[in-house]
Scaffold this motif. Structure first.
Motif, mmCIF file in Angstrom:
data_model
loop_
_atom_site.group_PDB
_atom_site.id
_atom_site.type_symbol
_atom_site.label_atom_id
_atom_site.label_comp_id
_atom_site.label_asym_id
_atom_site.label_seq_id
_atom_site.Cartn_x
_atom_site.Cartn_y
_atom_site.Cartn_z
ATOM 1 N N SER A 22 0.753 -1.471 -0.071
ATOM 2 C CA SER A 22 0.085 -0.101 -0.094
ATOM 3 C C SER A 22 0.873 1.473 0.051
ATOM 4 N N SER A 25 2.433 1.698 -3.499
ATOM 5 C CA SER A 25 1.510 2.002 -4.459
ATOM 6 C C SER A 25 1.214 3.671 -4.322
ATOM 7 N N TYR A 28 4.941 4.904 -5.712
ATOM 8 C CA TYR A 28 5.236 4.681 -7.104
ATOM 9 C C TYR A 28 5.028 5.351 -7.943
ATOM 10 N N VAL A 38 9.541 -2.146 -6.239
ATOM 11 C CA VAL A 38 8.275 -2.669 -6.557
ATOM 12 C C VAL A 38 8.416 -4.189 -6.947
ATOM 13 N N ASN A 42 7.046 -7.017 -4.656
ATOM 14 C CA ASN A 42 6.155 -8.209 -5.241
ATOM 15 C C ASN A 42 6.522 -9.502 -5.173
ATOM 16 N N ILE A 99 1.422 -8.113 -12.039
ATOM 17 C CA ILE A 99 2.103 -7.186 -11.622
ATOM 18 C C ILE A 99 3.516 -7.358 -12.142
#
Length: 114
Positions: A22, A25, A28, A38, A42, A99
C-alpha cells in the motif's frame, strides 16, 4: 484451533506485505526509478503466499511425509476458511504474476509501460 505459531507467522507476514504494498503504491512513479523496489516487494509477497500454500500442503494428514500440524489443514479445509486456499490465494498469486508482467520491460525497450 489453528496453532499460534502458524497464525502469527502468516498474519504478520501478510500484514507486512499488504502495508508495504500500500505504501509503495502511494509513492510509485516510473520517473523515480522505483521499479526494482516494487519488483522485489512483489516477489516478497509472492514468496509469502507460496510459503503459506506449502505449509498448508505439508499439513495434509493423508501425506506419508507430513511434518506439520494436521489441525492447520482441517481448519483450512472447512467452509468458509477454505475460500482462502481455493479462491483468494490463487487469485492473489495471479495478481502478483500480472504485476510482474506489467512491470517487466518488453523486448528491446528499457522503459516501464504506463
Amino acid at each position: 484451533r489453528i496453532p499460534l505459531q502458524f497464525a502469527i507467522q502468516v498474519g504478520m507476514g501478510e500484514l507486512l506485505v499488504g502495508v508495504g504494498a500500500s505504501l509503495l503504491s502511494l509513492i510509485y512513479s516510473p520517473q523515480f526509478g522505483l521499479r526494482f523496489v516494487v519488483l522485489v516487494w512483489n516477489a516478497f509477497g509472492l514468496v509469502s503466499l507460496l510459503y503459506i500454500q506449502t505449509k498448508l500442503f505439508l499439513s495434509h494428514p493423508e501425506l506419508p511425509f507430513h511434518r506439520l500440524s494436521p489441525e492447520i489443514f482441517r481448519l483450512m479445509d472447512q467452509w468458509p476458511t477454505n475460500w482462502l486456499i481455493y479462491f483468494w490465494y490463487p487469485l492473489c498469486i495471479c495478481l502478483h504474476l500480472a504485476i510482474f508482467a506489467k512491470l517487466m520491460p518488453g523486448p528491446g525497450t528499457t522503459s516501464v509501460p504506463k
